[in-house]
Design a protein around this motif. Structure first.
Motif, mmCIF file in Angstrom:
data_model
loop_
_atom_site.group_PDB
_atom_site.id
_atom_site.type_symbol
_atom_site.label_atom_id
_atom_site.label_comp_id
_atom_site.label_asym_id
_atom_site.label_seq_id
_atom_site.Cartn_x
_atom_site.Cartn_y
_atom_site.Cartn_z
ATOM 1 N N UNK A 85 56.838 24.375 46.121
ATOM 2 C CA UNK A 85 57.759 25.441 46.513
ATOM 3 C C UNK A 85 58.329 25.160 47.901
ATOM 4 N N UNK A 86 59.645 24.960 47.970
ATOM 5 C CA UNK A 86 60.335 24.914 49.256
ATOM 6 C C UNK A 86 61.462 25.929 49.201
ATOM 7 N N UNK A 87 61.796 26.474 50.377
ATOM 8 C CA UNK A 87 62.751 27.578 50.453
ATOM 9 C C UNK A 87 64.053 27.083 51.060
ATOM 10 N N UNK A 88 65.161 27.485 50.475
ATOM 11 C CA UNK A 88 66.463 27.137 51.038
ATOM 12 C C UNK A 88 66.539 27.590 52.491
ATOM 13 N N UNK A 121 46.747 29.634 40.740
ATOM 14 C CA UNK A 121 47.958 28.832 40.871
ATOM 15 C C UNK A 121 49.180 29.725 41.096
ATOM 16 N N UNK A 122 50.306 29.092 41.416
ATOM 17 C CA UNK A 122 51.579 29.781 41.598
ATOM 18 C C UNK A 122 52.421 29.590 40.338
ATOM 19 N N UNK A 123 53.028 30.668 39.851
ATOM 20 C CA UNK A 123 53.810 30.637 38.614
ATOM 21 C C UNK A 123 55.223 31.146 38.889
ATOM 22 N N UNK A 124 56.168 30.557 38.182
ATOM 23 C CA UNK A 124 57.581 30.870 38.407
ATOM 24 C C UNK A 124 58.208 31.410 37.129
ATOM 25 N N UNK A 129 61.151 35.686 42.015
ATOM 26 C CA UNK A 129 60.466 34.861 42.998
ATOM 27 C C UNK A 129 59.121 34.459 42.423
ATOM 28 N N UNK A 130 58.572 33.317 42.841
ATOM 29 C CA UNK A 130 57.265 32.895 42.328
ATOM 30 C C UNK A 130 56.171 33.889 42.706
ATOM 31 N N UNK A 201 50.632 22.601 38.915
ATOM 32 C CA UNK A 201 52.040 22.844 39.225
ATOM 33 C C UNK A 201 52.716 23.419 37.980
ATOM 34 N N UNK A 202 53.186 24.643 38.085
ATOM 35 C CA UNK A 202 53.872 25.314 36.979
ATOM 36 C C UNK A 202 55.381 25.239 37.194
#
Length: 581
Positions: A85-88, A121-124, A129-130, A201-202
């Protein structure tokens, strides 16, 4: 639901596809020097940025490590917690690529993703938003002050599928996520989780529907396969009736539906011929450790073992997923453990109170109302007693074509040894004790995978990381490979088991071609003999041990359960053509 804010998912696609080791900063570099800086744009991800600057998507970690290192002293740079996850708008450090850095080399094999990792974990893709789960749960802010209603996402830990989703040779996972915001809707999603160096990684999710029943989920041939009961055209949201099989393919970090097959309206016929193992008498109430209660649907009857006795009961199907069972009749042997006596009494009471059935996260749920008890018994799917107990194929084998009444000149006794790991399907699981079916062998095991028990499973010479399960030599079926998630235990075959096994095997064919497999659970009996073998395509069983000789003999019997318990209807001595041990 959330304030609008642009987030960009860094999928790390090349890392997941190739499984290559990643270049990292030289060990001597204490503080990285940024040759350039870069501001994340919408649509960026670390592997894409690494390809832009280094010509190699696999070098994303150089940027990740350098940016986090310099952010400790310069807060204008981003601190990247999750590399997916990177943010603009984030500022990244792009160091020069050292000339001496080695090209990527093949990475070491990574272990499977643990349930703990999946639950944190992180899910999108569910919200805008995740979300990051904590012990399998995400809870957002209440929709209004003092309101109990808030967005939640829960991981269903009863059903996790494992397999390679992106062709990198590393075992990935698929999970079910359930979203609810406090209303009547309960929305199910299937989520692939890639194994990136042991990190979950999802990249995407796909909606399965509102208040659907999940019968099955697996990873097969690189795709996620689901079978669900969902709403048909005329169904209310509460009461789905359409059985649907779907496959999902992960491409370019997007999960898309590859196939959709309408299997018709769900009915009691879907249960006929299926076998199950009780895991909970109600949610959160597991069976006694080490005990086995089984359930087999055959026509409009159920039967099985309570752990101490065998039982049988009638089934009266009703519309859709309604049915009535019982009352049950059972044998009357005493349990040696008082806990098993109590459990057996409870199970038979609840069984007679069953009024509905359905699927919950790959398990069978039998809803009951028994006195003051209202709940659902949960059963895990399991194969029938042996592969031989499956419905015979349309084209009989050469042995099956033997004319009825044919005689045998000499019984062929075969010690079964797998010559290699079978190609094709591979599952993951573990073995906890030596085989009950092949009871005299130290290289045969009783194993489990996805809540299903397989017995026997055989070691492959020279490779204790895998066993071969459920072979059926009567059909030239080599079975499937079970990749072990933990080492095999020490073999423990008592002398009594070796002695008993001297007159038995795990699979046999009779002179007329009938195939019979050793019954590993509690079974009925007659004439003071246990029904040791169940025979495919028939209600006949084989009582007691086989009688060895040039031509082995078996005591074949037809037993029914009446008001007085098991009753022997017919019996006959038959010849054994082939015995596998």
């Amino acid at each position: 639901m959330f304030r609008s804010r642009l987030y960009v998912l860094a999928f790390l696609a090349a890392v997941c596809v190739t499984g290559l080791a990643l270049g990292t900063l030289p060990a001597a570099a204490q503080t990285p020097v940024c040759d350039q800086t870069y501001i994340v744009a919408p649509g960026d991800h670390l592997s894409k940025i690494a390809e832009q600057f280094y010509g190699d998507r696999n070098r994303w970690r150089i940027i990740y490590d350098a940016t986090n290192a310099i952010a400790r002293t310069d807060p204008s740079f981003a601190t990247i917690g999750n590399p997916s996850l990177v943010v603009a708008g984030q500022k990244l450090c792009i160091p020069a690529l050292p000339e001496a850095i080695a090209p990527p080399v093949a990475a070491a094999t990574t272990g499977r993703l643990t349930l703990e990792a999946l639950k944190n974990a992180t899910y999108v893709g569910i919200y805008d938003r995740p979300v990051t789960l904590k012990d399998g749960l995400y809870e957002g802010e209440p929709f209004a002050a003092d309101s109990p209603m808030r967005p939640t996402v829960t991981l269903v830990d009863r059903l996790v599928a494992y397999g390679d989703l992106n062709g990198d040779g590393v075992e990935d996972a698929a999970v079910i996520l359930v979203e609810s915001s406090g209303g009547s809707g309960v929305f199910n999603y299937v989520a692939p989780v890639l194994n990136v160096g042991g990190m979950p990684v999802n990249p995407a999710v796909q909606a399965l529907g509102d208040r659907v029943q999940i019968k099955r989920m697996a990873i097969e041939d690189g795709q996620i396969v689901t079978e669900i009961v969902t709403q048909g055209p005329d169904d209310p949201a509460c009461c789905p009736t359409l059985l649907l099989r779907q496959t999902f393919r992960l491409e370019d970090n997007r999960l898309s539906q590859a196939t959709r097959e309408d299997l018709g309206t769900v009915s009691y016929q879907d249960l006929d011929g299926t076998a199950w193992l009780l895991v909970e008498t109600d949610f959160g109430q597991p069976v006694v450790a080490g005990s086995t209660i089984t359930l087999l649907f055959t026509g409009e009857r159920v039967s099985g073992s309570t752990g101490c006795n065998t039982y049988s009961a009638s089934v009266t199907p009703d519309d859709g997923q309604e049915l009535t069972i019982g009352p049950a009749l059972s044998t009357r042997m005493a349990c040696l453990d008082p806990r098993l006596t109590e459990q057996e009494t409870l199970f038979l009471e609840l069984l007679s109170g069953v009024r509905s059935w359905g699927y919950i996260a790959g398990q069978l749920a039998l809803g009951y109302s028994a006195g003051e008890r209202v709940g659902s018994m949960l059963f895990a799917p399991q194969p029938l007693a042996t592969p031989a107990a499956a419905t015979p194929t349309a084209e009989p084998t050469a042995e099956a074509a033997t004319p009825a009444g044919a005689t045998v000149t000499a019984t062929q006794v075969i010690t079964y040894v797998p010559v290699a790991v079978p190609a094709g399907e591979t599952r993951s699981g573990s073995c906890w004790t030596n085989s009950l079916a092949a009871g005299g062998r130290e290289d045969a095991w009783r194993c489990t995978s996805d809540n299903a028990i397989s017995d026997p499973c055989f070691e492959v010479a020279g490779d204790r990381s895998v066993v071969v399960c459920e072979p059926d030599p009567t059909k030239d079926d080599p079975g499937f490979a079970l990749k072990l998630t933990e080492p095999l235990p020490e073999a423990d075959v008592p002398a009594a088991a070796r002695e008993a096994y001297a007159n038995n095997g795990w699979l046999l064919t009779l002179a007329d071609g009938t195939v019979c497999g050793f019954a590993t659970g509690a079974t009925m009996g007659a004439n003071d003999k246990r029904a040791n073998y169940l025979c495919a395509g028939t209600e006949w069983v084989i009582l007691g041990d086989l009688q060895p000789g040039v031509v082995w003999q078996a005591d074949m019997a037809l037993i029914t359960i009446g008001d007085e318990g098991p009753q022997l209807q017919q019996s006959k001595m038959v010849e054994v053509r082939t015995l596998w041990r």
